[in-house]
Design an enzyme around this catalytic site. Structure first.
Site, mmCIF file in Angstrom:
data_model
loop_
_atom_site.group_PDB
_atom_site.id
_atom_site.type_symbol
_atom_site.label_atom_id
_atom_site.label_comp_id
_atom_site.label_asym_id
_atom_site.label_seq_id
_atom_site.Cartn_x
_atom_site.Cartn_y
_atom_site.Cartn_z
ATOM 1 N N GLU A 1 0.861 -1.190 0.000
ATOM 2 C CA GLU A 1 0.000 0.000 0.000
ATOM 3 C C GLU A 1 0.888 1.227 0.000
ATOM 4 O O GLU A 1 1.734 1.395 0.876
ATOM 5 C CB GLU A 1 -0.898 -0.013 1.250
ATOM 6 C CG GLU A 1 -1.738 1.260 1.383
ATOM 7 C CD GLU A 1 -2.519 1.300 2.694
ATOM 8 O OE1 GLU A 1 -2.828 0.235 3.269
ATOM 9 O OE2 GLU A 1 -2.815 2.424 3.142
ATOM 10 N N ARG B 1 -0.294 10.295 0.949
ATOM 11 C CA ARG B 1 -0.045 11.297 1.979
ATOM 12 C C ARG B 1 1.076 12.250 1.610
ATOM 13 O O ARG B 1 1.240 13.287 2.230
ATOM 14 C CB ARG B 1 0.349 10.581 3.265
ATOM 15 C CG ARG B 1 -0.621 10.773 4.359
ATOM 16 C CD ARG B 1 -0.228 9.892 5.511
ATOM 17 N NE ARG B 1 -0.940 8.639 5.456
ATOM 18 C CZ ARG B 1 -0.876 7.726 6.414
ATOM 19 N NH1 ARG B 1 -0.126 7.926 7.470
ATOM 20 N NH2 ARG B 1 -1.554 6.622 6.317
ATOM 21 N N LYS C 1 -11.265 -2.340 6.333
ATOM 22 C CA LYS C 1 -10.113 -2.042 7.183
ATOM 23 C C LYS C 1 -10.669 -1.724 8.578
ATOM 24 O O LYS C 1 -11.702 -1.047 8.689
ATOM 25 C CB LYS C 1 -9.386 -0.836 6.574
ATOM 26 C CG LYS C 1 -8.323 -0.200 7.427
ATOM 27 C CD LYS C 1 -7.584 0.863 6.614
ATOM 28 C CE LYS C 1 -6.737 1.749 7.504
ATOM 29 N NZ LYS C 1 -5.781 2.564 6.762
HETATM 30 C C1 3PG Z 1 -1.305 4.802 9.234
HETATM 31 O O1 3PG Z 1 -2.201 5.477 9.654
HETATM 32 O O2 3PG Z 1 -0.256 5.261 8.782
HETATM 33 C C2 3PG Z 1 -1.496 3.336 9.197
HETATM 34 O O3 3PG Z 1 -2.676 2.999 9.824
HETATM 35 C C3 3PG Z 1 -0.331 2.630 9.829
HETATM 36 O O4 3PG Z 1 -0.342 2.812 11.177
HETATM 37 P P1 3PG Z 1 0.908 2.334 12.072
HETATM 38 O O5 3PG Z 1 2.037 3.272 11.785
HETATM 39 O O6 3PG Z 1 0.396 2.425 13.489
HETATM 40 O O7 3PG Z 1 1.249 0.919 11.676
#
Ligand code: 3PG
Length: 208
Positions: free
Chosen positions: A41, A45, A129
């Site tokens: 994935e 962002r 999810k």
């Molecule tokens: C995020 O929001 O970046 C993902 O859900 C991953 O979360 P994590 O860094 O807690 O694994």
């Protein structure tokens, strides 16, 4: 449209990649893929997300590359154009769902309550999810949901780590988990792809 049941069955863990340096996208994805993580994935962002999806898709045609942090109908369209094979969103809105359906691309939307899950079930979605997994009740919450809603399959994400990953993967309603814990920042900054590959091999070996 890709089948989320198949995608979520390919690897126990989906790494959530945030690309800050566009030159690192392909070597990072290659190390993860070589370590056994077949589903990647790439979040939208950062400004490099879309290009990274296109580059990784070209370099690793057998990897299944999806777009994460998909929020708007425009994100759906541009992610699909970049070659994303599935989409992940922290939540869901009627517009987002409609645009994924119009673009004929699989959407893994985030939920963390039974009502949100039931609204999506009404729309025919069974793969969701569970986000943010740890703060939203974690393993205990998913166990509670499994009783009344056994038809749902979740990818818990948010706060998953080496200590709790196995207990999520033991649940009958968890198909895989997502997270960033195997993306060692120091190794990535140093371009130490052997370490990234080794860490990814460790999580790819988690059993379900
Ligand atoms: C995020 O929001 O970046 C993902 O859900 C991953 O979360 P994590 O860094 O807690 O694994």
């Amino acid at each position: 449209m890709e089948c989320l049941d198949r995608i979520m069955g390919l690897s126990p863990v989906i790494p959530v990649m945030v690309i800050d340096d566009p030159d690192q996208a392909v070597p990072l994805a290659t190390a993860l893929y070589r370590g056994g993580l077949k589903v990647l994935e790439v979040t939208l962002r950062t400004e490099y997300g879309l290009q990274a999806i296109a580059d990784i898709g070209q370099a690793l045609p057998d990897a299944v590359v999806g777009a994460g942090t998909v929020i708007t109908p425009d994100d759906v369209k541009t992610a699909r154009q970049a070659g994303a094979r599935f989409l992940v969103s922290p939540g869901c809105t009627p517009r987002l769902l409609a645009s994924a359906q119009a673009e004929d691309i699989a959407l893994l939307p985030g939920v963390n309550t039974p009502s949100e899950a039931m609204l999506l079930l009404e729309q025919g979605l069974r793969h969701l999810k569970f986000f943010p997994a740890e703060t939203a009740g974690g393993v205990a919450m998913l166990k509670s949901i499994a009783g009344p809603l056994p038809q749902l399959r979740f990818c818990p994400t948010g706060g998953i780590n080496p200590q709790n990953a196995a207990s999520y993967l033991d649940l009958p309603n968890v198909a895989c988990v997502g997270g960033t814990w195997m993306l060692d920042k120091r190794a990535i900054a140093a371009g130490d792809w052997d370490t990234v590959e080794r860490l990814s091999r460790e999580v790819a070996g988690l059993s379900r």
